[in-house]
Design a protein around this motif. Structure first.
Motif, short mmCIF file in Angstrom:
data_model
loop_
_atom_site.label_atom_id
_atom_site.label_comp_id
_atom_site.label_asym_id
_atom_site.label_seq_id
_atom_site.Cartn_x
_atom_site.Cartn_y
_atom_site.Cartn_z
N ASN A 204 0.83 -1.22 0.00
CA ASN A 204 0.00 0.00 0.00
C ASN A 204 0.86 1.27 0.00
O ASN A 204 0.54 2.26 0.65
CB ASN A 204 -0.95 0.02 1.20
N GLY A 205 1.99 1.19 -0.74
CA GLY A 205 2.85 2.36 -0.85
C GLY A 205 3.60 2.72 0.41
O GLY A 205 4.05 3.85 0.59
N PHE A 206 3.79 1.74 1.32
CA PHE A 206 4.41 2.00 2.62
C PHE A 206 5.37 0.85 2.94
O PHE A 206 5.04 -0.32 2.74
CB PHE A 206 3.31 2.09 3.70
N TRP A 207 6.55 1.20 3.44
CA TRP A 207 7.55 0.19 3.76
C TRP A 207 7.30 -0.43 5.14
O TRP A 207 7.09 0.28 6.13
CB TRP A 207 8.95 0.78 3.78
N GLY A 208 7.38 -1.75 5.19
CA GLY A 208 7.50 -2.47 6.45
C GLY A 208 8.89 -3.07 6.53
O GLY A 208 9.43 -3.53 5.52
N TYR A 209 9.51 -3.05 7.72
CA TYR A 209 10.91 -3.47 7.85
C TYR A 209 11.08 -4.32 9.08
O TYR A 209 10.50 -4.04 10.15
CB TYR A 209 11.79 -2.22 7.94
N PHE A 210 11.88 -5.36 8.94
CA PHE A 210 12.18 -6.22 10.09
C PHE A 210 13.60 -6.75 9.97
O PHE A 210 14.03 -7.14 8.88
CB PHE A 210 11.21 -7.40 10.17
N VAL A 211 14.32 -6.76 11.08
CA VAL A 211 15.68 -7.29 11.13
C VAL A 211 15.73 -8.41 12.15
O VAL A 211 15.30 -8.25 13.31
CB VAL A 211 16.70 -6.19 11.51
N GLY A 212 16.23 -9.57 11.73
CA GLY A 212 16.37 -10.69 12.64
C GLY A 212 16.84 -11.93 11.92
O GLY A 212 16.55 -12.11 10.73
N ASP A 213 17.53 -12.80 12.61
CA ASP A 213 18.05 -14.02 12.01
C ASP A 213 16.99 -15.11 12.14
O ASP A 213 17.10 -16.04 12.95
CB ASP A 213 19.35 -14.44 12.69
N VAL A 214 15.93 -14.95 11.31
CA VAL A 214 14.79 -15.87 11.36
C VAL A 214 14.59 -16.51 9.99
O VAL A 214 15.21 -16.12 9.00
CB VAL A 214 13.51 -15.12 11.79
N ASP A 215 13.71 -17.47 9.93
CA ASP A 215 13.32 -18.07 8.66
C ASP A 215 12.78 -16.99 7.73
O ASP A 215 12.10 -16.05 8.17
CB ASP A 215 12.26 -19.13 8.92
N ASP A 216 13.06 -17.12 6.42
CA ASP A 216 12.69 -16.06 5.48
C ASP A 216 11.19 -15.80 5.47
O ASP A 216 10.76 -14.64 5.40
CB ASP A 216 13.17 -16.41 4.07
#
Length: 425
Positions: A40-52
């Protein structure tokens, strides 16, 4: 919905020796993943050593708003590994410390009161894929050496030189030479005179001229700055912004400190023409800003797992026609300035102020007495419209900071002759 996944593994070692003592040996090794989702034209971001799958899901959950962001669809892929001639991973820490001690032994002199040698090495392994089917990988080693000394006589002065390359230990062959140069310069600098002040002819060496191109001009052509209205070059595409002799490029494919084969959005690195024959041709872009300007992406970079933003790589003013002696002859009187000790710029107005490491008076087209604590200021576009450019291109490496992110870059330029305001720093 667009998404991409970055996996970064990093190894680094830093060794510092001060006044003959090992002050720091720091080893770091890290790995992690960064996930972006555009919804919806908006970035979501996550950082972590998890399953893709989990990482993409969590990034999508963080896309909590609505906006007008979109990204350029590119086609990119491939693998690249830079193999050094002399891999620093094959040499023990003890051997490296012994080498640094030998380099520091060259920092001797009656006026020297403090010495320092700092060494670093880093290997970055970068993997990327996105929802458009692009997939890239690279591994790049980087190495650096910073040699500095403080001397005291009539004044107290500091001087340093550095080597930084995407390479192995072979890049440090000139370490003893730069140590000798540091001693030679700083022991003369302590008894140098203060500079004259006022508008005058200035011949800047490749290091200072390169910093000018990077700081005063390069940041003003970063697409995000332009979109934010924070660039003096906004709305000037296709217009003459400099003398016809001026050609400015950003080239991440050069094996200088800012080298990369793919940017942090998986886009294959390419040389960018920023200014050609004085005409502003393009800005530097991420996939987001490239779409808005109908241009090309490839200059999106990040420190570690942080969010990628528009950055420079190896940014340089190309060669002109003048030999160094010819620039001095044309100047007749003024100053010759060498190196940079930092300063400030305003991309929105084009104003800059830098401090040179040292310099010399130019009298009758000849270099005469040494000067210290020199500052240089002016307005970027005024400077570039009245410039004469030398014929020998050199690069100076460093780390560029923007939005709390540091990335390796190089600034390049020949000697240049300009008119600017000179004063004490």
């Amino acid at each position: 919905m667009f998404y991409d996944v970055r996996r970064i593994e990093s190894y680094s070692l830093k060794i510092s020796i001060e006044n003959g003592r090992v002050e720091k040996v720091k080893f770091d090794e890290s790995r992690g993943k960064a996930f972006r989702v555009l919804k919806n034209g908006f970035w979501g971001y996550f950082v972590g050593d998890v399953d893709d799958r989990e990482g993409i899901y969590l990034a999508e959950k963080n896309a909590i708003g609505k906006g007008d962001v979109n990204v350029l669809n590119v086609s990119s892929g491939g693998k690249f590994t830079l193999k050094p001639k002399e891999d620093f991973r094959d040499v023990s820490v003890e051997e490296k410390v012994e080498f640094l001690r030998d380099v520091e032994k060259n920092l001797k002199g009656d006026k020297i009161v403090s010495t320092s040698v700092t060494y670093f090495e880093n290997v970055r392994r970068f993997s990327y894929y996105d929802s458009n089917g692009n997939e890239v990988f690279y591994e790049i080693p980087r190495i650096g050496l910073i040699v500095s000394a403080v001397a005291k006589d009539r004044t107290l002065q500091f001087y340093s030189k550095r080597i930084m390359k995407p390479a192995g230990l072979e890049a440090l062959k000139g370490a003893y030479d730069i140590a000798n140069e540091v001693v030679d310069v700083v022991t003369k600098l302590v008894n140098a005179n203060a500079p004259p002040s006022g508008d005058m002819n200035v011949v800047a060496d490749s290091s200072l001229a390169g910093v000018f191109i990077h700081e005063a001009f390069g940041h003003a052509v970063e697409g995000d700055h332009v979109l934010q209205g924070a660039s003096v070059l906004a709305n000037k595409l296709g217009q003459k912004v400099a003398d016809e002799s001026v050609n400015i490029y950003d080239d991440p494919t050069l094996r200088e400190f800012g080298f990369y084969p793919f940017d942090d959005e998986g886009v294959k690195a390419e040389k960018r023409t920023i200014v050609e024959n004085g005409i502003l041709k393009d800005f530097l872009h991420s996939r987001e800003t490239a779409l808005k300007f109908n241009s090309k992406a490839g200059n999106s970079r990040a420190e570690g797992l942080k969010f990628p933003i528009v950055r420079m790589s190896n940014t340089y003013l190309d060669r002109g026609q003048y030999k160094f002696d010819e620039l001095l002859e044309i100047a007749k009187d003024g100053v010759y300035l060498v190196g940079s000790r930092g300063g400030e710029t305003n991309p929105a107005t084009g104003y800059f102020q830098f401090n040179a490491q040292y310099g010399y008076l130019i009298e009758g087209g000849e270099l005469t007495e040494m000067i210290r604590d020199v500052s240089l200021s002016g307005y970027t576009l005024e400077i570039l419209k009245n410039i004469k450019i030398g014929c020998e291109l050199e690069f100076d490496p460093g780390f560029c900071g923007k939005v709390d992110q540091l990335v390796p870059v190089s600034d390049g330029s020949p000697h240049i002759l300009i008119k600017a305001l000179v004063g004490g720093s």
